[in-house]
Design a protein around this motif. Sequence first.
Motif, PDB file in Angstrom:
ATOM      1  N   LEU A   1       0.829  -1.206   0.000  1.00 25.94           N
ATOM      2  CA  LEU A   1       0.000   0.000   0.000  1.00 25.94           C
ATOM      3  C   LEU A   1       0.865   1.258   0.000  1.00 25.94           C
ATOM      4  N   ALA A   2       1.930   1.241   0.795  1.00 27.83           N
ATOM      5  CA  ALA A   2       2.826   2.393   0.870  1.00 27.83           C
ATOM      6  C   ALA A   2       3.483   2.664  -0.477  1.00 27.83           C
ATOM      7  N   GLN A   3       3.899   1.604  -1.139  1.00 30.55           N
ATOM      8  CA  GLN A   3       4.552   1.771  -2.447  1.00 30.55           C
ATOM      9  C   GLN A   3       3.586   2.266  -3.511  1.00 30.55           C
ATOM     10  N   ASN A   4       2.302   2.099  -3.266  1.00 28.36           N
ATOM     11  CA  ASN A   4       1.293   2.549  -4.219  1.00 28.36           C
ATOM     12  C   ASN A   4       0.612   3.849  -3.777  1.00 28.36           C
ATOM     13  N   GLY A   5       1.220   4.533  -2.826  1.00 27.02           N
ATOM     14  CA  GLY A   5       0.739   5.848  -2.417  1.00 27.02           C
ATOM     15  C   GLY A   5      -0.491   5.836  -1.537  1.00 27.02           C
ATOM     16  N   ARG A   6      -0.862   4.685  -1.023  1.00 28.12           N
ATOM     17  CA  ARG A   6      -2.059   4.586  -0.182  1.00 28.12           C
ATOM     18  C   ARG A   6      -1.630   4.668   1.295  1.00 28.12           C
ATOM     19  N   LYS A   7      -1.178   5.861   1.651  1.00 21.63           N
ATOM     20  CA  LYS A   7      -0.497   6.098   2.919  1.00 21.63           C
ATOM     21  C   LYS A   7      -1.342   5.762   4.141  1.00 21.63           C
ATOM     22  N   LYS A   8      -2.577   6.235   4.171  1.00 23.52           N
ATOM     23  CA  LYS A   8      -3.433   6.027   5.339  1.00 23.52           C
ATOM     24  C   LYS A   8      -3.684   4.543   5.589  1.00 23.52           C
ATOM     25  N   GLU A   9      -3.992   3.798   4.520  1.00 21.19           N
ATOM     26  CA  GLU A   9      -4.215   2.353   4.649  1.00 21.19           C
ATOM     27  C   GLU A   9      -2.944   1.639   5.083  1.00 21.19           C
ATOM     28  N   ALA A  10      -1.817   2.092   4.532  1.00 24.21           N
ATOM     29  CA  ALA A  10      -0.527   1.472   4.865  1.00 24.21           C
ATOM     30  C   ALA A  10      -0.222   1.620   6.351  1.00 24.21           C
ATOM     31  N   ILE A  11      -0.414   2.816   6.874  1.00 27.04           N
ATOM     32  CA  ILE A  11      -0.152   3.071   8.299  1.00 27.04           C
ATOM     33  C   ILE A  11      -1.033   2.168   9.163  1.00 27.04           C
ATOM     34  N   ALA A  12      -2.299   2.019   8.778  1.00 24.40           N
ATOM     35  CA  ALA A  12      -3.226   1.184   9.557  1.00 24.40           C
ATOM     36  C   ALA A  12      -2.750  -0.265   9.612  1.00 24.40           C
ATOM     37  N   HIS A  13      -2.270  -0.785   8.497  1.00 21.41           N
ATOM     38  CA  HIS A  13      -1.818  -2.186   8.484  1.00 21.41           C
ATOM     39  C   HIS A  13      -0.455  -2.350   9.159  1.00 21.41           C
ATOM     40  N   PHE A  14       0.417  -1.358   9.045  1.00 22.16           N
ATOM     41  CA  PHE A  14       1.680  -1.438   9.787  1.00 22.16           C
ATOM     42  C   PHE A  14       1.396  -1.472  11.294  1.00 22.16           C
ATOM     43  N   LYS A  15       0.455  -0.636  11.742  1.00 23.91           N
ATOM     44  CA  LYS A  15       0.125  -0.604  13.173  1.00 23.91           C
ATOM     45  C   LYS A  15      -0.545  -1.904  13.616  1.00 23.91           C
ATOM     46  N   LYS A  16      -1.314  -2.494  12.716  1.00 23.49           N
ATOM     47  CA  LYS A  16      -1.926  -3.787  13.038  1.00 23.49           C
ATOM     48  C   LYS A  16      -0.850  -4.863  13.150  1.00 23.49           C
ATOM     49  N   ALA A  17       0.166  -4.773  12.301  1.00 28.16           N
ATOM     50  CA  ALA A  17       1.275  -5.731  12.366  1.00 28.16           C
ATOM     51  C   ALA A  17       2.022  -5.614  13.690  1.00 28.16           C
ATOM     52  N   LEU A  18       2.122  -4.388  14.207  1.00 28.59           N
ATOM     53  CA  LEU A  18       2.797  -4.188  15.496  1.00 28.59           C
ATOM     54  C   LEU A  18       2.072  -4.890  16.641  1.00 28.59           C
ATOM     55  N   LEU A  19       0.763  -5.080  16.488  1.00 27.29           N
ATOM     56  CA  LEU A  19      -0.048  -5.694  17.542  1.00 27.29           C
ATOM     57  C   LEU A  19      -0.100  -7.223  17.437  1.00 27.29           C
ATOM     58  N   ALA A  20       0.525  -7.779  16.398  1.00 20.69           N
ATOM     59  CA  ALA A  20       0.476  -9.227  16.187  1.00 20.69           C
ATOM     60  C   ALA A  20       1.148  -9.977  17.337  1.00 20.69           C
ATOM     61  N   SER A  21       0.634 -11.151  17.623  1.00 23.27           N
ATOM     62  CA  SER A  21       1.234 -12.003  18.654  1.00 23.27           C
ATOM     63  C   SER A  21       2.634 -12.423  18.219  1.00 23.27           C
ATOM     64  N   LEU A  22       3.567 -12.347  19.144  1.00 21.61           N
ATOM     65  CA  LEU A  22       4.940 -12.745  18.836  1.00 21.61           C
ATOM     66  C   LEU A  22       5.037 -14.261  18.737  1.00 21.61           C
ATOM     67  N   ARG A  23       6.029 -14.726  17.990  1.00 20.75           N
ATOM     68  CA  ARG A  23       6.239 -16.159  17.777  1.00 20.75           C
ATOM     69  C   ARG A  23       7.400 -16.615  18.654  1.00 20.75           C
ATOM     70  N   PRO A  24       7.120 -17.303  19.763  1.00 21.70           N
ATOM     71  CA  PRO A  24       8.171 -17.670  20.715  1.00 21.70           C
ATOM     72  C   PRO A  24       9.330 -18.446  20.089  1.00 21.70           C
ATOM     73  N   ALA A  25       9.047 -19.237  19.057  1.00 27.52           N
ATOM     74  CA  ALA A  25      10.097 -20.052  18.437  1.00 27.52           C
ATOM     75  C   ALA A  25      10.939 -19.250  17.444  1.00 27.52           C
ATOM     76  N   ARG A  26      10.516 -17.999  17.153  1.00 24.98           N
ATOM     77  CA  ARG A  26      11.229 -17.215  16.135  1.00 24.98           C
ATOM     78  C   ARG A  26      11.483 -15.780  16.622  1.00 24.98           C
ATOM     79  N   PRO A  27      12.207 -15.631  17.732  1.00 25.23           N
ATOM     80  CA  PRO A  27      12.395 -14.296  18.309  1.00 25.23           C
ATOM     81  C   PRO A  27      13.180 -13.330  17.424  1.00 25.23           C
ATOM     82  N   LEU A  28      14.207 -13.823  16.736  1.00 28.43           N
ATOM     83  CA  LEU A  28      15.014 -12.938  15.894  1.00 28.43           C
ATOM     84  C   LEU A  28      14.211 -12.427  14.699  1.00 28.43           C
ATOM     85  N   ALA A  29      13.409 -13.307  14.098  1.00 32.22           N
ATOM     86  CA  ALA A  29      12.574 -12.898  12.968  1.00 32.22           C
ATOM     87  C   ALA A  29      11.579 -11.826  13.396  1.00 32.22           C
ATOM     88  N   ASP A  30      10.971 -12.005  14.566  1.00 30.89           N
ATOM     89  CA  ASP A  30      10.010 -11.016  15.060  1.00 30.89           C
ATOM     90  C   ASP A  30      10.697  -9.687  15.378  1.00 30.89           C
TER      91      ASP A  30
END
Length: 215
Positions: A170-199
């Motif tokens: 979305l960000a690359q396509n200029g859809r800034k508001k939608e992009a910010i909303a999904h980035f913030k949703k990604a921040l709220l995702a449950s962490l993966r205990p088996a993959r700490p470095l990736a998270d």
Amino acid sequence: MKTTNFTISLLGFALLLGSSFTAAQTVAGTLLNIQHEWASCQYNLVEKDLKISCLEKVIIANENALKITPASSKLKIWLAINNSSLAGAKGGLGALSLVKKSKQLLEEVIAVNPAVLEGSAYTSLGSLYYQVPGWPIGFGNDKKAEVMLKKALAINPNGIDPNYFYADFLAQNGRKKEAIAHFKKALLASLRPARPLADKGRLQEIANKLKELEN
């Protein structure tokens, strides 16, 4: 005689079941090792040649694992991810053969097991479609990218990766508001205990992207 045959059949079934569990455990263990090595290459190494060498070694391990269990959709997805990451590290037109291999692997998975690893095949293929150049150089296509990424979100709506890649698209396509909303949703995702470095690495990428968009 019937009892004996039934007992033999049960024994055979138990052996087969045990074999299946062993194979599944082997794939799971190997996959986790591959995921850890990928994260180390991707987030611990900055120097280009070192990252390329690291990813090439992970790809060899991934390919060898697939030779043992060639039907594993999970290993196919991760071979696609590793090839795509190597393409990103190398850059240039020479990387196109790697992303084409990734595309083929992901399409194979989607054809037989699209929901495996929470729809990661859709996430990865969608990310390829918006990051690879379009015709006549490559197969990039923003419309197909959005279709794939939305399918990934339908399977895993709260996941860190599908939200991150859709936001990046979305960000690359200029859809800034939608992009910010999904980035913030990604921040709220449950962490993966088996993959700490990736998270940790993904969260830092999200923070960097948000900083760019919000400034």
